[in-house]
Design a protein around this motif. Sequence first.
Motif, PDB file in Angstrom:
ATOM      1  N   LEU A 166       0.825  -1.211   0.000  1.00  0.00           N
ATOM      2  CA  LEU A 166       0.000   0.000   0.000  1.00  0.00           C
ATOM      3  C   LEU A 166       0.861   1.264   0.000  1.00  0.00           C
ATOM      4  CD1 LEU A 166      -2.835  -1.003   2.479  1.00  0.00           C
ATOM      5  CD2 LEU A 166      -3.017  -0.684   0.003  1.00  0.00           C
TER       6      LEU A 166
ATOM      7  N   ARG B  51       3.809   1.551  -1.366  1.00  0.00           N
ATOM      8  CA  ARG B  51       4.340   1.718  -2.734  1.00  0.00           C
ATOM      9  C   ARG B  51       3.289   2.303  -3.660  1.00  0.00           C
ATOM     10  NH1 ARG B  51       5.828  -3.668  -2.849  1.00  0.00           N
ATOM     11  NH2 ARG B  51       7.381  -3.857  -1.230  1.00  0.00           N
ATOM     12  N   ARG B  52       2.056   1.855  -3.515  1.00  0.00           N
ATOM     13  CA  ARG B  52       0.957   2.391  -4.350  1.00  0.00           C
ATOM     14  C   ARG B  52       0.705   3.853  -4.016  1.00  0.00           C
ATOM     15  NH1 ARG B  52      -4.263  -1.024  -4.889  1.00  0.00           N
ATOM     16  NH2 ARG B  52      -4.506   0.373  -6.657  1.00  0.00           N
TER      17      ARG B  52
ATOM     18  N   GLU C  82       3.092   6.287  -5.814  1.00  0.00           N
ATOM     19  CA  GLU C  82       2.897   6.504  -7.253  1.00  0.00           C
ATOM     20  C   GLU C  82       1.897   7.549  -7.556  1.00  0.00           C
ATOM     21  OE1 GLU C  82       1.756   2.696  -8.735  1.00  0.00           O
ATOM     22  OE2 GLU C  82       3.701   1.829  -8.343  1.00  0.00           O
TER      23      GLU C  82
END
Length: 87
Positions: free
Chosen positions: A81, A83-84, A87
């Motif tokens: 989560l 890492r998401r 972005e």
Amino acid sequence: MSETQTQTHLNGRRFVLFLYVTIVVIAGVFGFVLGEVVDMGAAPRLFFLITLPPTGVGFAVYGVGTIAVVLGVPLSLVAALSRRAEE
């Protein structure tokens, strides 16, 4: 993201990974010691499926496996989560 923020972020991830590995190793050591010193009676069953011997090694495997999964699954979800969110 600046270089300082990236370096701090990587250091945080390394620290969490180090802490996770340390906790799993401690669970293994305690499982081994307790399995050798205390007569536990019944054999441990890893995830209610795999029967392990009631020895120090069996309890160490039980401790490592259980703690690795119980801490690893939520930790991997948080990592995915985060890492998401980057972005």
